[in-house]
Design an enzyme around this catalytic site. Structure first.
Site, PDB file in Angstrom:
ATOM      1  N   GLU A  20       7.027  -8.092  -0.979  1.00 50.41           N
ATOM      2  CA  GLU A  20       7.286  -6.977  -2.048  1.00 50.41           C
ATOM      3  C   GLU A  20       8.662  -6.999  -2.165  1.00 50.41           C
ATOM      4  O   GLU A  20       9.271  -6.690  -3.375  1.00 50.41           O
ATOM      5  CB  GLU A  20       6.844  -5.564  -1.215  1.00 50.41           C
ATOM      6  N   HIS A  39      -4.289   2.858   0.798  1.00 49.77           N
ATOM      7  CA  HIS A  39      -4.285   2.657  -0.525  1.00 49.77           C
ATOM      8  C   HIS A  39      -4.665   3.931  -1.324  1.00 49.77           C
ATOM      9  O   HIS A  39      -5.371   3.805  -2.329  1.00 49.77           O
ATOM     10  CB  HIS A  39      -5.494   1.615  -0.864  1.00 49.77           C
TER      11      HIS A  39
END
Lengths: 335, 352
Positions: free
Chosen positions: B53, B121
């Site tokens: 990321e 999530h």
């Protein structure tokens, strides 16, 4: 004018011309005097914090001289760290900008009084803004390099950081992203290794023999060099840059350098014994080889010392940015 | 009608053809998957990155510096936290360099609950994102706005955080995107990748797509009303609309505002509505402590105190370390239709 005298060391394949040696010396002195002035300004209360790169001039000056200067992907990008005033001066930057940044004046060309000394930014020359969190520049470098690969030509991205910061994941990111098979990027990944992370010796933190060795795992060409010798640094940088320009692939160059005034003003910014002084070493060589006399070198240093003192006095009188300017440049606007 | 994922995909297609978008990238964003939520299927500039990321955000910054126009994706907002200092840098680069550098980059990331995503999530990012100055932050609640906000994001000179409510990505819109085919099935046939081998597949993009843009900073009244103002965005917005519709039969007439942009945001729209109704409920699903809605409550109190008939309220996610996987845990953690209905009803009937 007499024919330039060529320096010949036994190992020198292509000796450097006198003019270049004199120019590098001039810039090294200028950069050293600038940093010493910045330290003095800090100590006199004309700045809140100093960080800089006295001790790294022998590497940073050749780097600036070898860069392809300009704006846009056809030219080299520099993702620098905060010890590179010598690179900026070698590129042609005027020292007063650094003094203005130290004094946080409205005229500070790099940040308008918002950032620390040594935090350069100059879009006109592809100098990406220096940021205080160390090593973040390593994650950005593949981005400019990808644009350059796409653009074609021989522009490269140069990213520099310190040895301690290679412990950050950003350094690994740079190795990973610049060496993806078939998508290698033209990045010259530089680590200036002064063997310290603030007060912590590198020997207690890094298991690898050389930081550069880490590049081998990624099939990146690597080298560890003596960065305290400007002639050596010039040659090694030239070779590494030519490889990156030609092959459009990364090169990891580790330069061993000194840290003459400690980490920053936070550690006192006093001259540290036991470190090799690249300028003194170079001057000795120039003297022995008959390139410059002691008088010439002393007079150069005096001249720059006086010039920087005068500039510092000038900067002292310049106004701070108006408080309302906090609202400027939060967003770029279409003109 | 297109769903939100298709709308985003069409906007990105339009942007890479017409607005100079050069790179759409992230983990599994390129072929063969085209994004976990299919929002990048078939796009010509989409490519897969390493699972990194920080590298993704750094790459976006570098590309933007070098004159490209990147759209970077973080697969789930839960994974964006290890890039927080890079997000701060992206937000301050223009300011720190005294206007010398600007970063025209978009970071898109799916947020929030509603797909049984468990702890990693289901996170919201609105409170954190709105705490990073220098960004523009948008969050659509329907496919048309998703399209229009992406067009605006890709026209920006500044970093834009594009938050995608996961729960709404597969829900069809009520309004057609300009240029979208009349028939849903034919749209799907044109632009949705087939299951199985996709190596030879190429999408056929609708030819009439346009630069329909939802301006960043402009909210929308999605249901006019006179008794109470409900301000929301993302997943909870359609729930607020439904709750308001249901309450209408019991005599509560709620005005529902979709913020669409969290920064800058349409205070004039909110203010005008609250001045009219005297009551306001802010609804989102980020955890309730230092929630973005708290900022709105504070501003409401400071600027509109004497116009209020009741204290402004915030209905937000519970301040618990995550959204649990079990249906019961998820439902209890973030606002549901029943919670919103109850909150609107209570606020509408509150007397000093």
């Amino acid at each position: 004018m007499s024919k330039p005298r060529l320096l010949n060391r036994p190992e020198d394949a292509a000796p450097l011309e006198r003019d270049l040696l004199v120019r590098m010396h001039d810039l090294m002195v200028k950069a050293r005097v600038l940093e010493e002035r910045l330290i003095q300004m800090y100590k006199q209360g004309h700045g809140y914090f100093w960080i800089g790169g006295p001790g790294e001039e022998a590497f940073n000056v050749p780097l600036g001289l070898l860069m392809k200067k300009g704006q846009g992907p056809a030219y080299d990008y520099l993702h620098a760290h905060y010890r590179q005033s010598a690179t900026l001066l070698a590129l042609g930057e005027e020292p007063i900008g650094a003094l203005r940044q130290m004094k946080n004046t409205a005229s500070d060309p790099y940040s308008g009084g918002r950032n620390f000394a040594g935090h350069f930014s100059k879009r006109e020359w592809n100098i990406a803004p220096v940021s205080s969190p160390i090593e973040v520049q390593y994650t950005m470098a593949p981005g400019t390099a990808l644009a350059q690969k796409r653009h074609g030509g021989d522009g490269i991205t140069i990213v520099t950081g310190g040895d301690a910061g290679t412990a950050e994941g950003d350094f690994a990111s740079c190795l990973v992203w610049s060496s993806r098979p078939g998508m290698e990027l033209p990045v010259l990944i530089i680590v200036t290794n002064n063997q310290w992370g603030i007060s912590t010796p590198a020997g207690t933190q890094h298991g690898e023999t050389h930081v550069a060795d880490r590049g081998r795992a990624f099939n990146i060409r690597t080298k560890t060099i003596d960065g305290n010798d400007p002639i050596n640094a010039w040659r090694e940088l030239k070779e590494a840059m030519e490889y990156v320009r030609r092959e459009r692939k990364p090169f990891l160059l580790e330069a061993m350098v000194s840290r003459l005034y400690g980490h920053s003003s936070a550690s006192g910014a006093n001259f540290v014994g036991g470190e090799q002084d690249c300028l003194a070493r170079f001057e000795e060589r120039l003297l022995n080889d008959g390139v410059l006399t002691r008088e010439q070198m002393n007079s150069l240093r005096s001249r720059y010392t006086e010039e920087m003192a005068a500039l510092a006095r000038q900067v002292r009188e310049e106004p701070l940015p108006g408080p309302e300017t906090i609202w400027n440049h939060i967003y770029a606007e279409r003109k | 009608m297109a769903n939100m994922a298709q709308a985003i995909r069409m906007a990105l297609h339009y942007a890479e053809e017409n607005l100079g978008v050069t790179d759409i990238f992230g983990e599994d964003v390129g072929a063969p998957l085209g994004g976990v939520f299919t929002a990048t299927q078939g796009l010509k500039t989409a490519w897969n990155t390493p699972l990194d990321e920080r590298g993704i955000i750094g790459m976006a910054i570098g590309l933007a510096m070098a004159g490209q126009r990147p759209v970077a994706e973080i697969q789930f907002a839960d994974y964006i936290y290890n890039t927080i200092d890079l997000l701060k840098i992206a937000g301050n680069t223009c300011w720190a360099s005294h206007g010398d550098w600007n970063l025209p980059m978009v970071v898109k990331t799916p947020v929030g609950s509603g797909i049984r995503g468990s702890l990693y999530h289901s996170h919201s990012f609105d409170a954190t994102a709105t705490h990073i100055p220098g960004w523009k932050i948008v969050m659509p609640s329907n496919p048309l706005d998703a399209y229009g906000l992406m067009i605006s994001a890709c026209q920006e000179l500044n970093p834009v955080m594009y938050l995608e409510p996961k729960a709404l990505l597969r829900i069809k819109g009520e309004e057609r995107i300009p240029g979208e085919p009349e028939d849903d099935k034919s749209l799907s046939k044109l632009i949705d990748a087939p299951l199985g081998d996709r190596s030879q597949w190429k999408p056929q993009w609708p030819a009439e797509l346009s630069a329909y843009a939802v301006p960043i900073g402009k909210g929308k009244v999605v249901r006019p009303g006179s008794h109470v103002t409900v301000v929301s965005y993302g997943r909870t917005l359609p729930l607020c609309k439904r709750a308001a519709d249901e309450l209408a039969s019991s005599g509560v007439d709620a005005e529902v505002i979709d913020m669409r942009s969290l920064w800058p945001y349409d205070w004039e729209l909110i203010k005008g509505s609250v001045e009219k109704t005297g009551r306001v409920l802010y609804v989102n699903e980020d955890t309730e402590v230092t929630n973005f809605g708290e900022h709105l409550v504070r501003r409401t109190v400071e600027e509109l105190f004497y116009k209020l008939l009741a204290p402004p309220r915030l209905l937000a996610g519970k301040f618990v370390p995550g959204v649990g996987l079990a249906d019961t845990l998820e439902m209890a953690s973030v606002p549901q239709l029943g919670d919103i209905t109850a909150a609107i009803r209570a606020l509408a009937s509150e007397q000093p």
